[in-house]
Design an enzyme around this catalytic site. Structure first.
Site, PDB file in Angstrom:
ATOM      1  N   GLU A  27       0.824  -1.215   0.000  1.00  0.00           N
ATOM      2  CA  GLU A  27       0.000   0.000   0.000  1.00  0.00           C
ATOM      3  C   GLU A  27       0.857   1.263   0.000  1.00  0.00           C
ATOM      4  O   GLU A  27       0.607   2.198  -0.761  1.00  0.00           O
ATOM      5  CB  GLU A  27      -0.943   0.010   1.207  1.00  0.00           C
ATOM      6  CG  GLU A  27      -2.031  -1.039   1.160  1.00  0.00           C
ATOM      7  CD  GLU A  27      -3.063  -0.799   0.077  1.00  0.00           C
ATOM      8  OE1 GLU A  27      -3.240   0.351  -0.376  1.00  0.00           O
ATOM      9  OE2 GLU A  27      -3.703  -1.783  -0.332  1.00  0.00           O
ATOM     10  N   ASN A  54       1.199   3.860  -3.109  1.00  0.00           N
ATOM     11  CA  ASN A  54       0.843   5.271  -2.922  1.00  0.00           C
ATOM     12  C   ASN A  54       1.957   6.191  -3.405  1.00  0.00           C
ATOM     13  O   ASN A  54       1.694   7.206  -4.056  1.00  0.00           O
ATOM     14  CB  ASN A  54       0.527   5.567  -1.457  1.00  0.00           C
ATOM     15  CG  ASN A  54      -0.881   5.196  -1.067  1.00  0.00           C
ATOM     16  OD1 ASN A  54      -1.689   4.784  -1.877  1.00  0.00           O
ATOM     17  ND2 ASN A  54      -1.177   5.338   0.219  1.00  0.00           N
ATOM     18  N   ARG A  89      -9.020   3.477  -7.885  1.00  0.00           N
ATOM     19  CA  ARG A  89      -8.370   3.270  -6.598  1.00  0.00           C
ATOM     20  C   ARG A  89      -9.455   3.171  -5.525  1.00  0.00           C
ATOM     21  O   ARG A  89     -10.461   3.861  -5.589  1.00  0.00           O
ATOM     22  CB  ARG A  89      -7.417   4.429  -6.266  1.00  0.00           C
ATOM     23  CG  ARG A  89      -6.355   4.710  -7.322  1.00  0.00           C
ATOM     24  CD  ARG A  89      -5.377   3.589  -7.527  1.00  0.00           C
ATOM     25  NE  ARG A  89      -4.678   3.324  -6.283  1.00  0.00           N
ATOM     26  CZ  ARG A  89      -4.030   2.212  -6.019  1.00  0.00           C
ATOM     27  NH1 ARG A  89      -3.987   1.248  -6.906  1.00  0.00           N
ATOM     28  NH2 ARG A  89      -3.417   2.041  -4.878  1.00  0.00           N
TER      29      ARG A  89
END
Length: 151
Positions: free
Chosen positions: A51, A55, A110
Site C-alpha cells: 500500500e 501510494n 483506486r
C-alpha cells in the site's frame, strides 16, 4: 533510525516503477522474517508495504518512474519500524487523504483505503507530507512471537 545494541536495520531505494512494488514487499518480508512472525503478521506487513509503495508511485510521483522510493526498516527487540518515503508531489490535505474511500485518482479505480489499511494493520501509523516535497509514512508493529522473549 539509529544503529544500536539489540537492533538491526536496512535501507532500500528503488525506482518508482510499479514492478518494484513486489520487490519491496518481498525484501522487507525477508528482513522481518528473522523475528519469526506468524503468517498473519507477515501477510499484514507485506500488505502495508504494498500500500505504501503503491501510494508513492501512483500519488507521489504520478507514475513517473524517474522518482525514487525509499524504505527504512529497523528491528529493535520485538518491534519493527518501517518508514516509506518519496520526494514526490506531497499531499495537499492530509486529513482528507486519510478518510476511508477518499482517492485523488478515481479514474484509476483506486479504493481509497490505503491509509486505513495501514493504520488498521499496524500498532502505530503516522503520515507526514509537504506539498511539492514528498510524503513519509512511519509504521510500527510488535511481533507477537517474539514478545514473550522481551517481557
Amino acid at each position: 533510525m539509529n544503529e544500536g545494541t539489540g537492533t538491526n536495520f536496512m535501507n532500500l531505494q528503488f525506482a518508482a516503477k510499479s514492478e518494484n512494488e513486489s520487490f519491496a514487499r518481498v525484501t522487507v518480508a525477508a528482513f522481518i522474517s528473522q523475528l519469526d512472525p506468524t503468517m498473519d503478521e507477515l501477510s499484514d506487513l507485506k500488505t502495508v508495504i504494498s500500500e505504501a509503495v503503491t501510494n508513492s508511485i501512483i500519488h507521489g510521483y504520478n507514475n513517473n518512474s524517474e522518482g525514487v522510493v525509499s524504505i527504512q526498516a529497523e528491528i529493535r527487540e520485538d518491534m519493527i519500524t518501517i518508514i516509506v518515503e518519496d520526494r514526490g508531489e506531497g499531499i495537499e490535505d492530509l486529513e482528507l487523504a486519510k478518510q476511508p474511500l477518499y482517492t485523488s485518482k478515481p479514474e484509476l479505480e483506486r479504493s481509497g483505503m490505503g491509509f486505513t489499511i495501514m493504520e488498521n494493520f499496524m500498532d502505530e501509523f503516522e503520515v507526514s507530507s509537504e506539498p511539492g516535497r514528498g510524503t513519509s509514512i512511519k509504521m510500527k508493529k510488535r511481533i507477537e512471537s517474539k514478545k514473550a522473549l522481551y517481557n
